[in-house]
Enzyme design. Structure first.
Site, PDB file in Angstrom:
ATOM      1  N   THR A  29    -126.598  -8.332  34.605  1.00 18.20           N
ATOM      2  CA  THR A  29    -125.627  -9.029  33.754  1.00 18.20           C
ATOM      3  C   THR A  29    -124.263  -9.229  34.396  1.00 18.20           C
ATOM      4  O   THR A  29    -123.476 -10.053  33.934  1.00 18.20           O
ATOM      5  CB  THR A  29    -125.439  -8.255  32.439  1.00 18.20           C
ATOM      6  OG1 THR A  29    -124.999  -6.920  32.728  1.00 18.20           O
ATOM      7  CG2 THR A  29    -126.743  -8.197  31.661  1.00 18.20           C
TER       8      THR A  29
ATOM      9  N   HIS B 237    -129.860 -24.529  39.687  1.00 16.83           N
ATOM     10  CA  HIS B 237    -129.475 -23.384  40.513  1.00 16.83           C
ATOM     11  C   HIS B 237    -128.394 -22.561  39.825  1.00 16.83           C
ATOM     12  O   HIS B 237    -128.496 -21.337  39.746  1.00 16.83           O
ATOM     13  CB  HIS B 237    -128.980 -23.857  41.877  1.00 16.83           C
ATOM     14  CG  HIS B 237    -128.516 -22.736  42.760  1.00 16.83           C
ATOM     15  ND1 HIS B 237    -129.381 -21.896  43.422  1.00 16.83           N
ATOM     16  CD2 HIS B 237    -127.262 -22.296  43.064  1.00 16.83           C
ATOM     17  CE1 HIS B 237    -128.699 -20.985  44.096  1.00 16.83           C
ATOM     18  NE2 HIS B 237    -127.405 -21.211  43.892  1.00 16.83           N
TER      19      HIS B 237
ATOM     20  N   CYS C  70    -120.863  -9.987  45.789  1.00 17.12           N
ATOM     21  CA  CYS C  70    -121.476  -9.188  46.846  1.00 17.12           C
ATOM     22  C   CYS C  70    -122.665  -9.905  47.481  1.00 17.12           C
ATOM     23  O   CYS C  70    -122.944  -9.738  48.662  1.00 17.12           O
ATOM     24  CB  CYS C  70    -121.946  -7.842  46.299  1.00 17.12           C
ATOM     25  SG  CYS C  70    -120.624  -6.751  45.750  1.00 17.12           S
TER      26      CYS C  70
ATOM     27  N   GLN D 151    -118.931 -12.605  36.577  1.00 15.36           N
ATOM     28  CA  GLN D 151    -118.351 -13.099  37.824  1.00 15.36           C
ATOM     29  C   GLN D 151    -118.297 -14.618  37.846  1.00 15.36           C
ATOM     30  O   GLN D 151    -117.328 -15.209  38.331  1.00 15.36           O
ATOM     31  CB  GLN D 151    -119.164 -12.554  39.004  1.00 15.36           C
ATOM     32  CG  GLN D 151    -119.033 -11.051  39.182  1.00 15.36           C
ATOM     33  CD  GLN D 151    -120.021 -10.501  40.191  1.00 15.36           C
ATOM     34  OE1 GLN D 151    -121.164 -10.952  40.286  1.00 15.36           O
ATOM     35  NE2 GLN D 151    -119.586  -9.504  40.957  1.00 15.36           N
TER      36      GLN D 151
END
Length: 361
Positions: free
Chosen positions: A111, A95, A50, A116
């Site tokens: 979490t 990153h 998202c 994902q």
């Protein structure tokens, strides 16, 4: 060869742009293959959530290649170049560690992102898109995420977009959901997380609507709620006070006219809509209706700021762990200085800092 990550996130691009580049989980392998073949990549992992769309890759040349990679993901004509970021070598490693640990999320410490990232990595691995570099990178990243969660308190409080959405609902209704009816549209992991959170808060009843009625029925039975067939979604919505929508549909499913009919059927009582899907499930013009309150994933940033204040005291510890683990990983990829050169010994392919020699997966 160079390791890099290129992408855009909620920090650099609005939801209107992110949804044009979003990749459904079922399409990760397909898009990864296209990127590897069309982008001259030795290895590649595509991460789409998202809040971000990112490409992790190993390639001979990064500069000039990134924009073309994202053109392969775009579903339309859109200028996304100003919103892209590119990180190479050690910076790319740090990153990813930050992302997988939830430190770069809208809600710090959440979490869901760990799962994902794991899903994206496994999809690429199963499609044979990864190799020595990305395998070690992502396996280490998942280990770092576990270490940070067990050794710090950065995960306290709301830990996912779904639970933050519920927290927002509690604020709207004075933290009393016991007399409210909640409807979940889309019975995936995000919707299920919302149901579990709401059940703990004592919501009076729960409605579950999903394209798979059996899935909706199973979830509804588990929480003593009621399943609703997807085609009857609007009719059932007249009973709800709070609607959380997260279907994963590539197109909007709730439009202004439909919600207007819902409001007429409920006597214009206030309706709180939380759209946590990307692409969005609910048309933005729905919020123009009287007594309808619509929030999407970007709107949740206000609550995120409060969570940041509660968790930021743990960030220093988290960053220390992250930095140490990133340095250790880069050290494994950086050859020790040669002291006694022997031309009879053939040197092996190896990394330089931020660069990778080609090696078998």
């Amino acid at each position: 060869m160079k390791l890099f990550v290129a992408g855009l996130s909620y920090k650099t691009a609005p939801v209107e742009l992110r949804e044009k580049l979003a990749v459904h989980p079922s399409r990760l392998r397909c898009h990864g293959c296209r990127l590897k073949l069309g982008g001259n990549l030795e290895e590649v992992v595509v991460l789409s959530t998202c809040n971000r769309v990112e490409i992790y890759g190993v390639t001979p040349k990064v500069n000039g290649n990134v924009h073309r990679l994202f053109q392969n993901l775009s579903t339309g004509e859109v200028d996304f170049a100003p919103h892209l970021y590119v990180k190479e070598g050690a910076e790319a490693v740090e990153h990813l560690f930050s992302v997988v640990s939830g430190l770069d999320s809208m809600v710090i410490g959440e979490t869901e992102i760990t799962g994902q990232v794991k899903q994206a990595y496994l999809a690429a691995q199963e499609a044979k898109l990864t190799g020595r570099v990305t395998n070690r990178l992502f396996q280490t990243a998942l280990q770092v995420a576990k270490e940070i969660r067990t050794q710090t308190g950065v995960g306290r409080g709301a830990t996912s977009v779904g639970s933050v959405a519920v927290e927002l609902a509690e604020r709207i209704f004075d933290r009393d959901l016991s007399g409210k009816t909640v409807m979940i549209v889309g019975a995936g992991k995000m919707g299920e997380a919302c149901i579990r959170h709401l059940a703990k808060k004592g919501a009076r009843s729960v409605l579950v609507s999903n394209r798979s009625y059996d899935r909706a029925l199973n979830l509804a039975n588990e929480f003593g709620g009621r399943a609703v067939r997807f085609d009857d979604c609007l009719q059932a919505m007249a009973e709800a006070d709070i609607v959380v929508s997260s279907t994963g549909s590539p197109q909007t499913i709730l439009h202004r006219d439909g919600v207007a009919s819902v409001m007429a059927g409920r006597g214009n009582r206030p309706l709180f809509l939380i759209d946590i899907a990307v692409p969005r499930d609910i048309d933005a013009d729905v919020e123009q209706l009287d007594n309808v309150y619509l929030y999407n994933v970007d709107h949740l940033e206000a609550i995120m700021r409060e969570n940041v204040r509660q968790r930021e005291q743990e960030l220093t510890r988290c960053r220390s762990i992250l930095g140490e683990r990133a340095a250790a990983l880069m050290a494994r990829f950086t050859p020790a200085p040669e002291t006694n050169y022997d031309p009879r010994v053939q040197s092996q392919p190896r990394w330089v800092l931020g660069a990778v020699a080609a090696c078998p997966g």
